[in-house]
Design an enzyme around this catalytic site. Structure first.
Site, short mmCIF file in Angstrom:
data_model
loop_
_atom_site.label_atom_id
_atom_site.label_comp_id
_atom_site.label_asym_id
_atom_site.label_seq_id
_atom_site.Cartn_x
_atom_site.Cartn_y
_atom_site.Cartn_z
N GLU A 172 38.08 34.31 44.97
CA GLU A 172 38.45 35.08 46.18
C GLU A 172 37.22 35.30 47.26
OE1 GLU A 172 36.73 38.36 46.09
OE2 GLU A 172 36.33 37.17 44.18
N GLU A 212 34.28 34.46 44.62
CA GLU A 212 34.69 33.08 45.40
C GLU A 212 35.48 31.65 44.39
OE1 GLU A 212 30.94 30.64 47.15
OE2 GLU A 212 30.98 33.26 48.80
#
Lengths: 354, 354
Positions: free
Chosen positions: A178, A321
């Protein structure tokens, strides 16, 4: 099929992994030229992976890291070291291949898929960005709900859709990731409610708050939990009240992958919050989840303790991420290579010990 | 040059790594598109690696895992779940490519070099086996010294020689490994003396002893330490009294690599015993060592605590051969890739946060 129908159908499809497959996998592992169970957790990873894929000679074909991007209006309360604008800048960096996740995904030969599920501003048409925005940023949880129940379901369905598309193509191993400035705040709020833990146990410095910032963030998470308490009647309403669009997307990816019998590597603190909602919606999903790493966020340790889960690595990472998931991916493939490629005692002409 | 001269010269060559290089490496790491230090231990690994290699854009060329094979006459006391004959069988398995280390080394594209430094029986000329035997098995440490001081130096020099040969060719990253039935017994004895720890804190079940076997092993290690106490006057004499040929070889590899400014990944419990002797002979060697994993052997945790060191992974492995080092190798390369390949804030047009 409406989003709501796909959501219900997906939940019904998820079945626990067969213990018989786990046993079968350990039978082979115990026949390999090494003292029994001497590869420790690596053997457990191999056995679980083989059981999920239920193939005697399991191969990983494609690998993909899904980066769900979303914003959080609670950032206005000063809970993050970075402004919301950085979400879009970092999304562009990821699309451009320069972010940490790009480097680590390349190392393990995994694709990176970037999805605008909840970015505050529409970055427009960009090569490499999937535009599946459900809402332009989660609402300020310090004042009310992050989103409606309908928006939560639609966000989950975005994740389910990505898992289905991946499973329909060549992807065997999926990983969550994310990008969303401020998202340790909703993640902490979700963990506090779903794990029944005091807010101070689950709030950390995120990407780099100072002491005053940490105190402010604790206060805001307390407030968010209090303001939304009455709304938190079941897992889905907790997600809608305190979550974020990207967290709902991660929840959906976990559910969608499990429904299709695909393993999912769950990245760090934020991803664990999404995975936790998925586990509360459907406990059997747990069999398909592999938790990549223990983040430096103090709440993450509490999560592992409370849920009796074990991270693959603990490297004090706190980037998100999908970076931890990419590192864990290598170790999952190591485990599978051990399972598939080692010589057996019989092949090596050795009589196994006691 | 005599073995003794090469040994002395190698120790004199080892210099601490420059803190200026560490600072320089962190300067670059802090310019990359991520919250400052948000990759945690991965950044520390990157900074140390860059400092050891002192190159702005460090590349790993060749990688090699060194498997030192040796036997231990103390096995006659019933300290192992396997008979000594398994050492030779497993050496053949490794040469044949079927062992766990072969699988994991292939995954990371590393060579595996197998060295007979102390096997009890001469396996004869075998393709893929380096015959550098110093002694046909360490003597029974429950009755006296494992080897003479001269044999210890010659074993260390075998390791130094392999490091030099590797450094002269294309190998940038070296890793230690071993194969030797019974070698957790001398490793535990070495740790007990060099770390000043009670024997019961450092003795574990090795490759799979039962409770009675563990009690017997504790007793034998106690006896070995008592019998050899008077001989333990300095690190080299401790190694000669309580070590093993392969442990001495690992010690030598650490020293030789450090003298040539090459990083070394230290595998598990046995390798840590060899590395500890190296650190006692020359404290500066520590700057070149990267400890791969925390083994399931309880003494290994004590080692990390006492020496204030941190393993890269903790997967409850207890196999040896260099298996943990091969897994850590990937993560070291991940760290270096982050250092070399990520975009800077400037390149991405982002203003770094607080």
């Amino acid at each position: 099929m409406t989003p709501s129908e796909l959501y219900d159908r997906t939940l019904r499809m998820i079945q626990p992994v067969s213990p018989a497959w786990i046993d079968k996998a350990y039978q082979r592992l115990d026949s390999l030229t090494k003292p029994r169970r001497s590869l420790g957790y690596l053997e457990e990873l191999a056995a679980r992976l083989v059981a999920v894929l239920h193939q005697a000679q399991s191969k990983i074909a494609g690998k993909r890291v899904f980066v769900f991007a979303g914003d959080h209006k609670v950032v206005a309360e000063g809970v993050s070291a970075y402004p919301s604008a950085v979400t879009a800048l970092m999304v562009k960096n990821i699309i451009g291949g320069g972010a940490a996740i790009n480097v680590l995904a390349r190392r393990v030969n995994a694709e990176v898929e970037v999805i605008d599920i909840g970015m505050a501003e529409d970055p427009g048409k960009l090569k490499g960005l999937l535009r599946l925005n459900v809402k332009r940023g989660a609402d300020n949880i310090a004042c009310g709900a992050a989103m409606s129940a309908d928006e939560a379901v639609r966000s989950i369905v975005v994740g389910i859709g990505r898992a289905n598309q991946a499973a329909d193509s060549h992807v065997t191993l999926m990983a969550t990731g994310e990008m969303g400035i401020g998202n340790t705040t909703p993640a902490a709020a979700l963990l506090s409610v779903l794990l029944d833990l005091p807010v101070r146990d689950v709030v950390g410095t995120g990407t780099g708050l100072d002491t005053a910032g940490l105190e402010r963030k604790r206060h805001i998470v307390e407030q968010a939990v209090t303001v939304n308490r009455a709304r938190c009647t079941d897992p889905l309403s907790v997600l809608a009240a305190l979550g974020g669009l990207e967290i709902a997307g991660i929840c959906g990816l976990c559910l969608g992958a499990a429904a299709r019998e695909r393993p999912v590597i769950v990245d760090g603190f934020i991803s664990s919050a999404g995975a936790l909602v998925a586990m509360r919606l459907c406990p059997a999903v747990k069999d398909y989840l592999f938790f990549a790493h223990m983040s430096a966020e103090p709440g993450h340790r509490k999560f592992f303790e409370k849920e009796s889960l074990r991270p693959i690595v603990s490297l004090d990472m706190r980037l998100g991420e999908g970076t931890g998931a990419a590192i864990a991916m290598q170790i999952m493939e190591d485990a599978l290579a051990i399972y598939n490629e080692m010589a057996t005692f019989e092949q090596a002409g050795i009589t196994p010990g006691a």
